[in-house]
Structure formats: structure tokens, C-alpha cells
Design a protein around this motif. Structure first.
Motif, short mmCIF file in Angstrom:
data_model
loop_
_atom_site.label_atom_id
_atom_site.label_comp_id
_atom_site.label_asym_id
_atom_site.label_seq_id
_atom_site.Cartn_x
_atom_site.Cartn_y
_atom_site.Cartn_z
N GLU A 436 0.83 -1.21 0.00
CA GLU A 436 0.00 0.00 0.00
C GLU A 436 0.87 1.26 0.00
N LEU A 437 1.95 1.23 0.76
CA LEU A 437 2.87 2.38 0.80
C LEU A 437 3.43 2.66 -0.59
N PHE A 438 3.84 1.60 -1.30
CA PHE A 438 4.41 1.79 -2.63
C PHE A 438 3.35 2.22 -3.64
N MET A 439 2.11 1.84 -3.41
CA MET A 439 1.04 2.20 -4.35
C MET A 439 0.59 3.64 -4.15
N LYS A 440 0.79 4.17 -2.94
CA LYS A 440 0.36 5.54 -2.64
C LYS A 440 1.50 6.51 -2.89
N GLY A 441 1.16 7.67 -3.42
CA GLY A 441 2.14 8.73 -3.51
C GLY A 441 3.29 8.39 -4.42
N ASP A 442 4.45 8.95 -4.10
CA ASP A 442 5.63 8.82 -4.94
C ASP A 442 6.75 8.18 -4.14
N VAL A 443 6.61 6.88 -3.84
CA VAL A 443 7.60 6.16 -3.04
C VAL A 443 8.34 5.19 -3.93
N SER A 444 9.63 5.43 -4.09
CA SER A 444 10.47 4.55 -4.91
C SER A 444 11.03 3.43 -4.05
N CYS A 445 11.28 2.30 -4.68
CA CYS A 445 11.86 1.15 -3.97
C CYS A 445 13.20 0.78 -4.59
N TYR A 446 14.18 0.58 -3.70
CA TYR A 446 15.52 0.19 -4.12
C TYR A 446 15.97 -1.03 -3.32
N VAL A 447 16.76 -1.87 -3.95
CA VAL A 447 17.50 -2.91 -3.26
C VAL A 447 18.96 -2.50 -3.29
N ILE A 448 19.54 -2.28 -2.11
CA ILE A 448 20.93 -1.82 -2.04
C ILE A 448 21.78 -2.91 -1.38
N ASN A 449 22.83 -3.30 -2.07
CA ASN A 449 23.70 -4.38 -1.61
C ASN A 449 24.90 -3.75 -0.88
N THR A 450 25.02 -4.03 0.43
CA THR A 450 26.15 -3.50 1.21
C THR A 450 27.20 -4.57 1.49
N GLY A 451 27.07 -5.70 0.86
CA GLY A 451 28.04 -6.78 1.06
C GLY A 451 28.96 -6.94 -0.13
N TYR A 452 28.91 -8.11 -0.73
CA TYR A 452 29.74 -8.42 -1.90
C TYR A 452 28.85 -8.54 -3.14
N TYR A 453 29.38 -8.07 -4.27
CA TYR A 453 28.77 -8.34 -5.56
C TYR A 453 29.67 -9.35 -6.26
N LEU A 454 29.18 -10.58 -6.42
CA LEU A 454 29.98 -11.71 -6.83
C LEU A 454 31.15 -11.83 -5.83
N GLU A 455 32.36 -11.65 -6.22
CA GLU A 455 33.47 -11.79 -5.27
C GLU A 455 34.09 -10.44 -4.91
N GLN A 456 33.41 -9.36 -5.26
CA GLN A 456 33.98 -8.03 -5.07
C GLN A 456 33.23 -7.29 -3.95
N LYS A 457 33.95 -6.85 -2.93
CA LYS A 457 33.35 -6.09 -1.84
C LYS A 457 32.89 -4.73 -2.36
N ILE A 458 31.70 -4.35 -1.93
CA ILE A 458 31.17 -3.04 -2.31
C ILE A 458 31.55 -2.04 -1.21
N PRO A 459 32.46 -1.13 -1.47
CA PRO A 459 32.91 -0.19 -0.43
C PRO A 459 31.78 0.72 0.04
N LYS A 460 31.89 1.13 1.28
CA LYS A 460 30.91 2.06 1.84
C LYS A 460 30.83 3.34 1.01
N GLU A 461 31.98 3.80 0.49
CA GLU A 461 32.00 5.03 -0.28
C GLU A 461 31.17 4.90 -1.56
N VAL A 462 31.19 3.73 -2.17
CA VAL A 462 30.38 3.49 -3.37
C VAL A 462 28.90 3.55 -3.03
#
Length: 544
Positions: A436-462
Motif C-alpha cells: 500500500e505504501l508503494f502504491m500511494k504517492g511517490d515512493v520509490s523502492c531500491y534494493v541496495i547491496n552493502t556486502g559483496y557483488y559476486l566476489e567483489q566487496k562493495i565499499p561504503k563510499e560506493v
């Protein structure tokens, strides 16, 4: 009054929906002769400071006047033993097992009967820091837990004169006050980790045989979140902040388990590129009708791992649990942190650690970030369909940390719906509320990976740069595996590999989510998730 503490005589009947066996059992204990009322933080601090298990450091606490603490207060340390995290296996909910309910009722009655010769304390606080949502909470706790009493009153908002006035003018809810009964000395062979026994519809919890403050904090929040859900709010275990810009504001929320990065992302200053307001990094609610958000607690329960001796963040520590103490060159008692003594060292940290802290954000939420540690996913996905957006939150894939007791493999991928292991209402309800939250108003949804992408660590700065680009609207998105409702952000060094092995990994991770939904529906026939959730995840693999 916001919630119900007192009853008119003619309503005290077995037909009153606010009364239940466990609620009556627990509340009654608050009025015994061996229960002493604690009304101020100065009283609670004195009790904790004088307790034999306390270590009184030489580190002064800042903002003592504003906090209501003695002017010369210093940081207090208490260590709780081998259990230094939450014990999910100890949680029970009324009406989920009728046979066990009868057993637990008898055990609790006997425990309370035998406690007459021990001192208990009664304290009162408010959960919810805006007049649109304020719930009064009562704690009855054994005197051996004076430090946890102080931490509870510092973590939540003590019911002082200022908040009494706000509370008396706040929105009224036909709900019980919260009642928390806590006895650390209880033992039973059938419950070696202790017991957290909830009656969520009546706002009571009995916490027995535990010492870790997180049980007390999350037990209280569990009931507050359930109350908020019943009254049209989205209950959120996560952080929320507002980015102020000259042309627009951007309200972002971050949902993740402890150790996933939600506090880091919430408190990040982004090199002062934005004027930022922080609501909270752990517990808040969103009004489903207007998108505004409210913090549930003033303080933070933070890990000490990243704050060695001399770190400026220690200026805002109030109480500290499960850390070491040593002497500096001036023979002053100082903290040994960084989890040298044990994992999951913790502190109740004051709101003054965040200069830009607010208790309510009126602007509607703009973005939900599901924080995951699924190494098949690139640093950022954008989900453009409400069903798929809520389903990704439902199947949030992450990893557990020492904040939880009994974690066998910290590298194992686990699913924790909406990053909230404290839900005491149906999972279907959360699914529908977020959809319901996503259906109302202008709320975007993201999946953000803070771990590894394949074998590469995703730095906090990225990760921080990606979020900044979202705020500025400068991320470049492209279709992810040709799915019409999923896009990925172009990030240098984290490209999508065009090979069969990668696509097979994505299929396996989506199947893992499908298996989770099917298993949930098998085990919880009265809380079945709709077929659209399965179809949403299955759609991901169809475009590979």
C-alpha cells in the motif's frame, strides 16, 4: 490520554477487550509492596552507580542537564555474561500454542509468588515522540538489573513533566499502556535461554531469565510496533533521514538487520553536501495516509566496535554493556571497545550525537532501501512495481551477526522479511501495508547491496555515492536482465557479467526466495502470502 491505564468501574468486566489473563497477571505485580516506583533519571542513575556489578568509569557524560542526570555523572559499564545478543528462540506469543500457554501461565504465577522477598522497581516512559503517536510504557524489573533500568529510561523517553503534558494532549488510542515485566533471576530447564512471552493484543510482555538489554529494548518496541500497525502506520525496523535541497527534499529510509549498514547510512553526513535531518536509525513508524514519519525513541543502541578509546562518538555514550575497562596514563578508567572482550559490545548513546536530530518528519517518504547482502545483486536495483517492491522486502536476503545469540554460520544467507524479526502480527499484514505504501504517492523502492557483488566487496563510499546520486537524480539506470520493472544503476567496476554462470546464480537466489514463501505458507496456513508474491519472484527468472 493516548493509551489506557485506568478503567471506569463498570468496565472492569471479563467482557472488556482490553483485559486478558496475561495482562491482568503482569499488571497486578506492579502494585505489590516489594515494588518501588522510580520517577527520575537521577534516582535510576544512583541505583545503577551503586550496584555491585557496575563499573564506574571516569568518562564524563555530556548534556547531563538536558538528559536529567546528575551533573557529575560518568559512563557506567555492566557486563552480562556469556549471552551478549538477542535470543530469538526464547520468544513466545500468546495463542500460538495453547498447551504451552497453560504451562507458561503456571510458571509465571509461581515465579511471581516466589518473588515477594526480592526488591523490584517500577518506571514509566513514553514510546513515540510525537503527539500523533505516543504510548505510555511501564517497566517492572528486579533490583539486580539497576543498570538495565537506567538504560531503558535513557533509551526511551522518561515520563517527565514535559512529556506528561505532550502525552495528555496526544492522539487517543483504545489500547492498553505497555507493561513489561523483567526478572533476570528466573530459571527453568525447559527454557535455557530464558523466555520472552508476548500478548501483543493487550500490550504486555514477560521477559524472564535474561540479562541482555537488547531483549528489554526490543520487547518494548515489539509491542509499540504492533500497536502502531493496528492504527494505520507502517512499523519500521530501520533508519530514516531527510536530505534538504534548494529545489526539493528527499526522505529516504533504510531497512536492514544489525550490522547491515542501516545506522551507517542513516547517520552518514555525505561530506556536508546536503542539509540533513535524522529521524532515527532503528525504530520509527510511517503514517500510511500522509507519508509522515515518527521516531519511537530518543536514544540509540549502538555497537561500540567502531569507537576505540578517544573516538569523539564516545562523548555521547550513556551506559555501556559487554565491553572492557582499563586505565589510561592518568589512571583514569576508560573503555576497551572494538569487541576485544567479546562480540556485540553495546552502548545506549544520547540523541545529542546527532546534531540534526528530529522526532518527526512531516514530508512524505520518497524512498525505501531494502539493505541486502545477496552477492548475486549489483550495488543498486530500482524496483518499479508495488507488488515486486513489497515482495523483495518480504524476501530480504541478508546475514546475521553477533547481535543475535546462536548464529552458527555468520556467512550464511538468510531471509528476514522487512528486516524485522520482532513482528508479532501476521507477515501478510506487513506485506499488504508495504505494498500500500508503494502504491500511494511517490515512493520509490531500491534494493541496495552493502556486502559483496559476486566476489567483489562493495565499499561504503560506493554505497554512499549511489544514494547521493539518487537524491540528485543523477544515477543512470538500465534494465536488469531485461525485466520491465527492474533496473540497475550503472556503477563503474560493478558491471553485469554476460555469462550463463551469473544468470544461474540469480535463478538460484530467486528460487531461494520462492522456497521461503512456499515454506511459510505451508507452516502458517492462517497467514498465507498471496500467489502474487510467488508470481513476482518467478517473473525475475522468466526474463533471463
Amino acid at each position: 490520554m493516548a493509551t489506557v491505564e485506568k478503567f471506569e468501574s463498570h468496565t472492569i468486566r471479563d467482557t472488556n477487550p482490553l483485559l486478558s489473563p496475561l495482562k491482568t497477571l503482569i499488571e497486578t505485580t506492579f502494585y505489590r509492596n516489594n515494588v518501588r516506583k522510580i520517577d527520575t533519571l537521577s534516582q535510576a542513575y544512583k541505583l545503577a552507580k551503586e550496584h555491585p556489578r557496575t563499573i564506574v568509569t571516569d568518562i564524563p557524560i555530556k548534556h547531563t542537564h538536558e538528559l536529567g542526570l546528575p551533573e557529575d555523572a560518568t559512563i557506567l559499564v555492566e557486563n552480562s555474561g556469556k549471552i551478549v545478543g538477542r535470543s530469538a528462540k526464547a520468544r513466545r506469543i500468546v495463542n500460538q500454542n495453547k498447551e504451552e500457554d497453560k504451562l507458561l501461565s503456571d510458571l509465571i504465577k509461581d515465579s511471581m509468588k516466589d518473588n515477594y522477598n526480592r526488591q523490584f522497581y517500577h518506571a514509566t516512559a513514553v514510546v513515540g515522540l510525537d503527539q500523533d503517536f505516543m504510548v505510555k510504557a511501564h517497566l517492572c524489573i528486579n533490583d539486580n538489573q539497576a543498570n538495565n533500568l537506567l538504560s531503558w529510561l535513557l533509551n526511551f523517553q522518561i515520563f517527565n513533566d514535559e512529556y506528561k503534558k505532550l502525552y495528555n494532549e496526544s492522539v487517543q488510542y483504545l489500547e492498553n499502556d505497555i507493561y513489561v515485566y523483567f526478572d533476570s533471576e528466573w530459571q527453568h530447564p525447559n527454557y535455557p535461554l530464558g523466555l520472552s512471552y508476548f500478548d501483543p493484543l493487550h500490550n504486555v510482555v514477560c521477559i524472564l531469565g535474561m540479562n541482555y538489554f537488547g531483549e528489554l529494548k526490543k520487547g518494548t518496541l515489539t509491542l509499540a510496533w504492533a500497536t502502531a500497525y493496528r492504527h494505520g502506520f507502517v512499523s519500521c525496523h530501520g533508519g530514516l533521514k531527510l536530505f534538504k535541497k534548494t529545489d526539493h527534499n528527499y526522505v529516504a529510509s533504510f531497512f536492514g538487520l544489525s550490522g547491515s549498514g542501516k545506522s551507517t547510512l542513516t547517520h552518514a553526513k555525505h561530506d556536508n553536501k546536503f542539509d540533513i535531518q535524522v529521524l532515527h536509525d532503528d525504530a520509527f513508524i510511517i503514517n500510511i495516509n500522509n507519508g509522515s514519519s515518527i521516531a519511537l525513541e530518543p536514544s540509540y543502541f549502538d555497537k561500540t566496535q567502531d569507537y576505540p578509546t578517544g573516538h569523539p562518538e564516545q562523548d555521547y555514550f550513556l551506559t555501556v554493556q559487554n565491553v572492557g575497562v582499563t586505565l589510561n596514563l592518568d589512571l583514569k578508567r576508560v573503555l576497551v571497545t572494538q569487541d576485544i572482550r567479546n562480540g556485540n559490545g553495546r552502548t545506549v548513546k544520547s540523541r545529542y550525537s546527532t546534531l540534526n536530530r528530529v522526532d518527526k518528519i512531516n514530508e512524505p517518504i520518497n524512498a525505501v532501501y531494502w539493505i541486502m547482502k545477496d552477492d548475486s545483486l549489483p550495488p543498486l536495483l530500482k524496483i518499479n512495481d508495488p507488488i515486486l517492491a513489497s515482495t523483495f522486502g518480504l524476501t530480504l536476503a541478508t546475514k546475521r551477526t553477533t547481535a543475535e545469540t546462536g548464529v552458527i554460520d555468520p556467512n550464511a544467507l538468510v531471509i528476514e522479511p522487512y528486516a524485522n524479526p520482532f513482528r508479532v502480527y501476521n507477515l501478510l499484514d506487513d506485506y499488504n501495508r508495504f505494498k500500500e505504501l508503494f502504491m500511494k504517492g511517490d515512493v520509490s523502492c531500491y534494493v541496495i547491496n552493502t556486502g559483496y557483488y559476486l566476489e567483489q566487496k562493495i565499499p561504503k563510499e560506493v554505497t554512499l555515492e549511489i544514494i547521493e546520486n539518487d537524491v540528485n537524480g543523477t544515477n543512470e539506470f538500465r534494465p536488469f536482465i531485461n525485466h520491465p520493472q527492474i533496473e540497475y544503476a550503472m556503477v563503474e567496476g560493478f558491471e553485469i557479467p554476460e555469462n550463463k554462470g551469473y544468470f544461474e546464480t540469480i535463478k538460484k537466489r530467486m528460487q531461494y526466495r520462492i522456497d521461503f514463501i512456499n515454506q511459510h505458507n505451508l507452516e502458517h496456513p492462517n497467514d498465507r502470502l498471496p500467489d502474487e508474491t510467488l508470481a513476482a519472484i518467478e517473473s525475475v527468472t522468466k526474463f533471463i
